[in-house]
Design a protein around this motif. Sequence first.
Motif, PDB file in Angstrom:
ATOM      1  N   PHE A   9       7.681  -1.856 -10.702  1.00 29.29           N
ATOM      2  CA  PHE A   9       7.376  -1.626  -9.288  1.00 29.29           C
ATOM      3  C   PHE A   9       5.878  -1.430  -9.044  1.00 29.29           C
ATOM      4  CE2 PHE A   9       6.937   1.112  -5.518  1.00 29.29           C
ATOM      5  CZ  PHE A   9       7.606   0.338  -4.582  1.00 29.29           C
ATOM      6  N   ASP A  10       5.340  -0.310  -9.520  1.00 27.69           N
ATOM      7  CA  ASP A  10       3.945   0.034  -9.233  1.00 27.69           C
ATOM      8  C   ASP A  10       2.967  -0.925  -9.889  1.00 27.69           C
ATOM      9  OD1 ASP A  10       3.992   2.766  -7.774  1.00 27.69           O
ATOM     10  OD2 ASP A  10       5.419   3.021  -9.417  1.00 27.69           O
ATOM     11  N   MET A  11       2.062  -1.467  -9.111  1.00 27.40           N
ATOM     12  CA  MET A  11       1.011  -2.381  -9.542  1.00 27.40           C
ATOM     13  C   MET A  11       1.550  -3.718 -10.047  1.00 27.40           C
ATOM     14  SD  MET A  11      -1.351  -0.563  -8.481  1.00 27.40           S
ATOM     15  CE  MET A  11      -2.593  -1.827  -8.774  1.00 27.40           C
ATOM     16  N   THR A  12       2.840  -3.944  -9.881  1.00 25.06           N
ATOM     17  CA  THR A  12       3.441  -5.243 -10.178  1.00 25.06           C
ATOM     18  C   THR A  12       3.901  -5.886  -8.878  1.00 25.06           C
ATOM     19  OG1 THR A  12       4.140  -4.568 -12.396  1.00 25.06           O
ATOM     20  CG2 THR A  12       5.297  -6.439 -11.409  1.00 25.06           C
ATOM     21  N   LEU A  13       4.759  -5.197  -8.132  1.00 22.23           N
ATOM     22  CA  LEU A  13       5.178  -5.655  -6.802  1.00 22.23           C
ATOM     23  C   LEU A  13       4.359  -5.005  -5.696  1.00 22.23           C
ATOM     24  CD1 LEU A  13       9.064  -5.551  -7.198  1.00 22.23           C
ATOM     25  CD2 LEU A  13       7.629  -7.595  -7.145  1.00 22.23           C
ATOM     26  N   VAL A  14       3.840  -3.821  -5.978  1.00 21.51           N
ATOM     27  CA  VAL A  14       3.214  -2.995  -4.935  1.00 21.51           C
ATOM     28  C   VAL A  14       1.913  -2.397  -5.450  1.00 21.51           C
ATOM     29  CG1 VAL A  14       3.491  -0.872  -3.587  1.00 21.51           C
ATOM     30  CG2 VAL A  14       5.426  -2.423  -3.866  1.00 21.51           C
ATOM     31  N   GLU A  74       5.728  11.572   1.652  1.00 22.39           N
ATOM     32  CA  GLU A  74       5.634  10.720   2.844  1.00 22.39           C
ATOM     33  C   GLU A  74       4.269  10.051   2.932  1.00 22.39           C
ATOM     34  OE1 GLU A  74       6.788  12.397   6.546  1.00 22.39           O
ATOM     35  OE2 GLU A  74       8.687  13.195   5.779  1.00 22.39           O
ATOM     36  N   GLU A  75       3.223  10.789   2.579  1.00 24.15           N
ATOM     37  CA  GLU A  75       1.863  10.233   2.575  1.00 24.15           C
ATOM     38  C   GLU A  75       1.773   9.079   1.577  1.00 24.15           C
ATOM     39  OE1 GLU A  75      -2.468  10.308   3.278  1.00 24.15           O
ATOM     40  OE2 GLU A  75      -0.861  11.384   4.301  1.00 24.15           O
ATOM     41  N   GLU A  76       2.371   9.274   0.413  1.00 24.85           N
ATOM     42  CA  GLU A  76       2.343   8.223  -0.597  1.00 24.85           C
ATOM     43  C   GLU A  76       3.074   6.981  -0.099  1.00 24.85           C
ATOM     44  OE1 GLU A  76       4.461   6.843  -4.648  1.00 24.85           O
ATOM     45  OE2 GLU A  76       4.479   8.993  -4.242  1.00 24.85           O
ATOM     46  N   TYR A  77       4.286   7.155   0.366  1.00 23.67           N
ATOM     47  CA  TYR A  77       5.083   6.015   0.811  1.00 23.67           C
ATOM     48  C   TYR A  77       4.386   5.241   1.926  1.00 23.67           C
ATOM     49  CZ  TYR A  77       9.263   7.433  -1.862  1.00 23.67           C
ATOM     50  OH  TYR A  77      10.164   7.728  -2.849  1.00 23.67           O
ATOM     51  N   ALA A  78       3.727   5.970   2.831  1.00 16.47           N
ATOM     52  CA  ALA A  78       3.031   5.317   3.947  1.00 16.47           C
ATOM     53  C   ALA A  78       1.848   4.481   3.461  1.00 16.47           C
ATOM     54  CB  ALA A  78       2.550   6.360   4.950  1.00 16.47           C
ATOM     55  N   GLY A  79       1.316   4.820   2.291  1.00 14.25           N
ATOM     56  CA  GLY A  79       0.149   4.105   1.788  1.00 14.25           C
ATOM     57  C   GLY A  79       0.448   2.976   0.827  1.00 14.25           C
ATOM     58  N   VAL A 112      12.132   4.354  -3.055  1.00 18.87           N
ATOM     59  CA  VAL A 112      10.831   3.758  -2.780  1.00 18.87           C
ATOM     60  C   VAL A 112      10.955   2.253  -2.557  1.00 18.87           C
ATOM     61  CG1 VAL A 112      10.097   3.351  -5.177  1.00 18.87           C
ATOM     62  CG2 VAL A 112       8.393   3.825  -3.428  1.00 18.87           C
ATOM     63  N   VAL A 113      11.886   1.602  -3.253  1.00 21.28           N
ATOM     64  CA  VAL A 113      12.117   0.168  -3.032  1.00 21.28           C
ATOM     65  C   VAL A 113      12.605  -0.069  -1.604  1.00 21.28           C
ATOM     66  CG1 VAL A 113      13.534  -1.803  -3.728  1.00 21.28           C
ATOM     67  CG2 VAL A 113      12.509  -0.339  -5.470  1.00 21.28           C
ATOM     68  N   GLU A 114      13.467   0.797  -1.122  1.00 20.86           N
ATOM     69  CA  GLU A 114      13.938   0.686   0.265  1.00 20.86           C
ATOM     70  C   GLU A 114      12.805   0.968   1.246  1.00 20.86           C
ATOM     71  OE1 GLU A 114      17.127   3.484   0.390  1.00 20.86           O
ATOM     72  OE2 GLU A 114      18.597   2.086  -0.501  1.00 20.86           O
ATOM     73  N   CYS A 115      11.932   1.909   0.884  1.00 23.72           N
ATOM     74  CA  CYS A 115      10.831   2.281   1.783  1.00 23.72           C
ATOM     75  C   CYS A 115       9.924   1.097   2.084  1.00 23.72           C
ATOM     76  CB  CYS A 115      10.031   3.411   1.155  1.00 23.72           C
ATOM     77  SG  CYS A 115       8.548   3.862   2.078  1.00 23.72           S
ATOM     78  N   VAL A 116       9.706   0.215   1.092  1.00 24.81           N
ATOM     79  CA  VAL A 116       8.833  -0.942   1.300  1.00 24.81           C
ATOM     80  C   VAL A 116       9.632  -2.210   1.631  1.00 24.81           C
ATOM     81  CG1 VAL A 116       6.960  -0.009  -0.101  1.00 24.81           C
ATOM     82  CG2 VAL A 116       8.725  -1.432  -1.190  1.00 24.81           C
ATOM     83  N   SER A 117      10.922  -2.020   1.920  1.00 27.94           N
ATOM     84  CA  SER A 117      11.802  -3.103   2.399  1.00 27.94           C
ATOM     85  C   SER A 117      11.961  -4.238   1.396  1.00 27.94           C
ATOM     86  CB  SER A 117      11.276  -3.655   3.740  1.00 27.94           C
ATOM     87  OG  SER A 117      11.219  -2.635   4.709  1.00 27.94           O
ATOM     88  N   LEU A 118      12.014  -3.890   0.110  1.00 31.54           N
ATOM     89  CA  LEU A 118      12.276  -4.900  -0.919  1.00 31.54           C
ATOM     90  C   LEU A 118      13.723  -4.846  -1.419  1.00 31.54           C
ATOM     91  CD1 LEU A 118       9.032  -4.789  -3.114  1.00 31.54           C
ATOM     92  CD2 LEU A 118       9.662  -6.477  -1.380  1.00 31.54           C
ATOM     93  N   ASP A 119      14.496  -3.887  -0.944  1.00 31.05           N
ATOM     94  CA  ASP A 119      15.848  -3.701  -1.465  1.00 31.05           C
ATOM     95  C   ASP A 119      16.755  -4.891  -1.198  1.00 31.05           C
ATOM     96  OD1 ASP A 119      15.280  -2.417   1.156  1.00 31.05           O
ATOM     97  OD2 ASP A 119      17.455  -2.202   1.258  1.00 31.05           O
TER      98      ASP A 119
END
Length: 207
Positions: A9-14, A74-79, A112-119
């Motif tokens: 996930f991190d630094m691969t897709l996002v 929430e701050e992390e997810y928004a960024g 977190v995957v749902e948060c960025v709409s990749l689910d």
Amino acid sequence: MTTTVLFDFDMTLVNSAPAITRCLNMVALEGNLRAVTEEEVLATIGLPMEDALVRLWGSYEPRWLDIYRERCREEEYAGLRVFDDAVPTLRTLRERGCRTGVVSNRRFARRVVECVSLDALCDVVVGLEDIARPKPFPDALERALSILGSAAEETLYVGDTDVDMQAAAAAGVRGVGITTGNFGAPELLAAGAWCTVDRLQEVTDLP
């Protein structure tokens, strides 16, 4: 023939490094800890958060993680910023009949995957809550393969860290190292990568 492509996930897709750095510095301010740089944080992304905190601050106190989860999440997810070619890559693979998913050392990875709409583009999501041992152990990849009914020899795992490539090798899948994180191609190959790419869309050209 490749039937399944799994992704870190991190630094691969996002691109998550700026957001995580901001949040860790919020924790540092409240916990009277030294501020950290994005470069330092990038070197820890892909590790379980407890291990990352030890590497950054030399020790780990549960209250730091509590602060992060309760006041900074929430701050992390928004960024978080999905890389431009992530969605096109996932769509192309799925149009070809490949199963896709996320295998991460994050806890509560589905959230977190749902948060960025990749689910909607993932057939499976596996995080630390689903397994006993984190990457570089093969547990998370093996869990994903079991859920999907996929064969290891027909699976690619795309990740940006040495830990990702070590986990892929341990699970018997082909590790594809991507250079969007803290590791270059030589380091990813040394960690066991089957091949390396510089952009996600290159994955769609692999056999």
